[in-house]
Design an enzyme around this catalytic site. Sequence first.
Site, mmCIF file in Angstrom:
data_model
loop_
_atom_site.group_PDB
_atom_site.id
_atom_site.type_symbol
_atom_site.label_atom_id
_atom_site.label_comp_id
_atom_site.label_asym_id
_atom_site.label_seq_id
_atom_site.Cartn_x
_atom_site.Cartn_y
_atom_site.Cartn_z
ATOM 1 N N ASN A 9 1.951 -83.855 -53.441
ATOM 2 C CA ASN A 9 1.591 -83.942 -51.757
ATOM 3 C C ASN A 9 -0.285 -84.022 -51.285
ATOM 4 O O ASN A 9 -0.330 -82.421 -50.962
ATOM 5 C CB ASN A 9 2.165 -83.914 -51.156
ATOM 6 C CG ASN A 9 2.285 -84.147 -49.323
ATOM 7 O OD1 ASN A 9 1.096 -84.651 -48.777
ATOM 8 N ND2 ASN A 9 2.772 -84.331 -48.265
ATOM 9 N N TRP A 10 -1.338 -83.950 -51.661
ATOM 10 C CA TRP A 10 -2.614 -83.400 -51.110
ATOM 11 C C TRP A 10 -2.682 -82.923 -49.828
ATOM 12 O O TRP A 10 -3.399 -82.416 -49.245
ATOM 13 C CB TRP A 10 -3.691 -84.635 -51.590
ATOM 14 C CG TRP A 10 -3.973 -85.081 -52.704
ATOM 15 C CD1 TRP A 10 -3.163 -83.732 -53.847
ATOM 16 C CD2 TRP A 10 -4.444 -85.285 -53.387
ATOM 17 N NE1 TRP A 10 -3.655 -84.802 -55.210
ATOM 18 C CE2 TRP A 10 -4.825 -85.403 -55.592
ATOM 19 C CE3 TRP A 10 -6.115 -86.169 -53.617
ATOM 20 C CZ2 TRP A 10 -5.498 -85.729 -56.423
ATOM 21 C CZ3 TRP A 10 -6.814 -87.462 -54.003
ATOM 22 C CH2 TRP A 10 -6.076 -86.427 -55.492
ATOM 23 N N GLU A 96 6.338 -82.549 -41.898
ATOM 24 C CA GLU A 96 4.612 -82.899 -41.207
ATOM 25 C C GLU A 96 5.173 -83.151 -40.228
ATOM 26 O O GLU A 96 4.085 -83.528 -39.421
ATOM 27 C CB GLU A 96 3.557 -82.733 -41.924
ATOM 28 C CG GLU A 96 3.340 -80.911 -42.214
ATOM 29 C CD GLU A 96 3.009 -80.755 -43.439
ATOM 30 O OE1 GLU A 96 2.244 -81.548 -43.567
ATOM 31 O OE2 GLU A 96 2.815 -79.763 -44.041
ATOM 32 N N GLY A 172 3.821 -74.237 -47.893
ATOM 33 C CA GLY A 172 2.536 -73.743 -47.319
ATOM 34 C C GLY A 172 2.997 -72.228 -46.360
ATOM 35 O O GLY A 172 1.563 -72.174 -45.864
ATOM 36 N N GLY A 233 2.473 -79.629 -52.121
ATOM 37 C CA GLY A 233 1.660 -79.248 -51.689
ATOM 38 C C GLY A 233 0.058 -78.401 -51.926
ATOM 39 O O GLY A 233 -0.604 -79.110 -52.779
HETATM 40 P P1 13P Z 1 2.914 -76.436 -49.416
HETATM 41 O O1 13P Z 1 3.455 -76.574 -51.296
HETATM 42 O O2 13P Z 1 1.789 -76.563 -49.526
HETATM 43 O O3 13P Z 1 3.821 -75.084 -49.676
HETATM 44 O O4 13P Z 1 3.843 -77.814 -49.305
HETATM 45 C C1 13P Z 1 5.119 -77.849 -49.411
HETATM 46 C C2 13P Z 1 4.875 -79.339 -49.588
HETATM 47 O O5 13P Z 1 5.427 -80.071 -47.930
HETATM 48 C C3 13P Z 1 4.713 -80.551 -49.924
HETATM 49 O O6 13P Z 1 5.194 -82.015 -49.395
#
Ligand code: 13P
Length: 249
Positions: A9-10, A96, A172, A233
Amino acid sequence: MRKLIVAGNWKMNKTLQEGIDLARAVNEKINGQKALVVLCTPFIHLSEVKKVITKSSLFLGAQNCSSKSAGAYTGETSASMIKSTGADYVIIGHSERRAYFKETDKTLNNKIRLALENELIPIYCCGEVLPEREAGKHFDVVQSQINEGLFSLSNKEFSKVVIAYEPVWAIGTGLNATPEQAQEMHAYIRDLIDDKYGKSVAGDTTIQYGGSCKPANAKELFAQPDVDGGLIGGASLSEEDFIAIVNSI
Ligand code: 13P
């Protein structure tokens, strides 16, 4: 048969040119891995990224779709538009979007239906925030998200859906769920599906883990019996890290 799927997921990253370069690099390194791989790009990248995908196990996905099918909805992108770029997947209900754009389970249910009508595979995200986990409410939260978002689907419709468990406190933050925490929740989700749709559908449903998944922890997470890949992510923005994660399945 349950599919193993690693999706990147960019989010809102990469210019068009950077995105094409990343997709090309990933495409080159896809070579007989066990998992299907999906690149979930921003809308504007979709049709250009599609052109550089040549491997049969590499797919294209969007990160959202409109809850309306067509018409005077300025700035929206419909499921049929996404499908017309050559995409096969769409992320729906990312935390999000729930948090910043106030998407409710009811809206998300509309999006799921439109995705399915347009032959897109929805990757439906669920997961609790930290205070909910600390209060021991994480199972209830996930149950409600799955119930409201998905359980009005028929057996046939549901069997096309992919679920991503993404504890919001792990997204994140660098703080991933432990393999045990992930397995516990994934097994719980599979039990919910079993109760509603039966053993065979539950056994075939892909449940991805997302939240600070990186090369260093992917192997252990993916080794759990109910963890069927990941939604990645930050680490999906680097071709090396992303491929290392794909290779750890
Ligand atoms: P991260 O891998 O940056 O924690 O994000 C995960 C995410 O929200 C994938 O959709």
